[in-house]
Write an enzyme that holds these catalytic residues in place. Sequence first.
Site, PDB file in Angstrom:
ATOM      1  N   PHE A 362       0.811  -1.218   0.000  1.00  0.00           N
ATOM      2  CA  PHE A 362       0.000   0.000   0.000  1.00  0.00           C
ATOM      3  C   PHE A 362       0.843   1.266   0.000  1.00  0.00           C
ATOM      4  CE2 PHE A 362      -1.121  -0.570   4.858  1.00  0.00           C
ATOM      5  CZ  PHE A 362       0.201  -0.397   5.192  1.00  0.00           C
ATOM      6  N   GLU A 363       0.168   2.403  -0.234  1.00  0.00           N
ATOM      7  CA  GLU A 363       0.824   3.705  -0.450  1.00  0.00           C
ATOM      8  C   GLU A 363       1.818   3.647  -1.619  1.00  0.00           C
ATOM      9  OE1 GLU A 363       0.072   6.521   0.641  1.00  0.00           O
ATOM     10  OE2 GLU A 363      -1.268   6.014   2.287  1.00  0.00           O
ATOM     11  N   GLY A 364       1.462   2.890  -2.622  1.00  0.00           N
ATOM     12  CA  GLY A 364       2.332   2.719  -3.787  1.00  0.00           C
ATOM     13  C   GLY A 364       3.190   1.480  -3.613  1.00  0.00           C
TER      14      GLY A 364
END
Length: 379
Positions: A362-364
Amino acid sequence: MPVDRLLPTDEARELIQLTRDIADKVLVPMVDEHEYSETYPEGVFATLGESGLLSLPYPVEWGGGGQPYEVYLQVLEEIAARWAAVAVAVSVHSLSCHPLLAFGTEEQKQRWLPRMLGGGMIGAYSLSEPQAGSDAAAVACKASVTEGGYRISGTKAWITHGGKADFYNLFARTGEGSRGISCFLVPDGTPGLSFGRPEQKMGLHAVPTTTAHYDDAFLPDERRIGELGQGLQIALSALDSGRLGIAAVATGLAQAALDEAVAYAKERTTFGKPIIDHQGLGFLLADMAAAVDSARATYLDAARRRDARLDYSRQASVAKLVATDAAMKVTTDAVQVFGGYGYTREYRVERYMREAKITQIFEGTNQIQRLVISRSLAR
């Protein structure tokens, strides 16, 4: 064992000690029960909010803590070392306050921001969709103009705190292409907004992750943040800060795994001596310690650049990549130190390993971070 931190002020040192005290007294006694029963820790975020730990990097004038990012991230790391799911939710809440502060009108900020930062509310971020994760420009959830506002229809996915948050930053399509996305601030309880069943996750069980369904939900004009079509710019402006939050969480997880592995290695004996005295295992622990220290150094470097108002986009991606890969390696090695016991729920290291995996996603994803870094080198 507590990290001996280099902090810029006495206030920061007191803040870290406050965080440790609260985390040890409130979070540690609860974490195992809630993670294994997959139940929500009612009251925990209110306690953190009352202590001022939910709004640290925001200006005092709006109810924030006025702390530099360098300090805020170390607070986040301390929370993560006790309870990663709570730390992730704190990071997401901080991310969710950014659009209003950076792009809202003065009237909007005066109306909503003090309550969002005051500790009594928790926020969530609604950017991803079932078909739009890394490709944020592929958002399909639609906001149709109607009299006095917008009608929202569509589905958002992977919402941390879905169904439990007090407000949601929604990114929905108001036009064509990458400039056809707008940002909205959605209050909990909006008619037409409902949530799916919480995802059955590998880790971070105590804080729900859900889909959100908008069925012709009405939002008044005043709920749009920023200009029409500015949504993607708003979303991307917060991503670097969010990546640093996850880097700090991952470092906290890795530090917790290292501490437990070292403590066990000092107590467990084989062939007449503690296993930490066997060179093979001692070197494994040394590599784990080096990985944790490197992760912390990278996120602090990026945070200090952010605080100095320097460009830190590449450094944020480096920190997210290095820290989350370190967390995966260190937690896996911690399980190895414990041997067969590490594969059981008797010890927390198996949970740390499960929780570390999502930090690489997550978050890229870390593949996206490598893309960001490589493109910065090409420029």
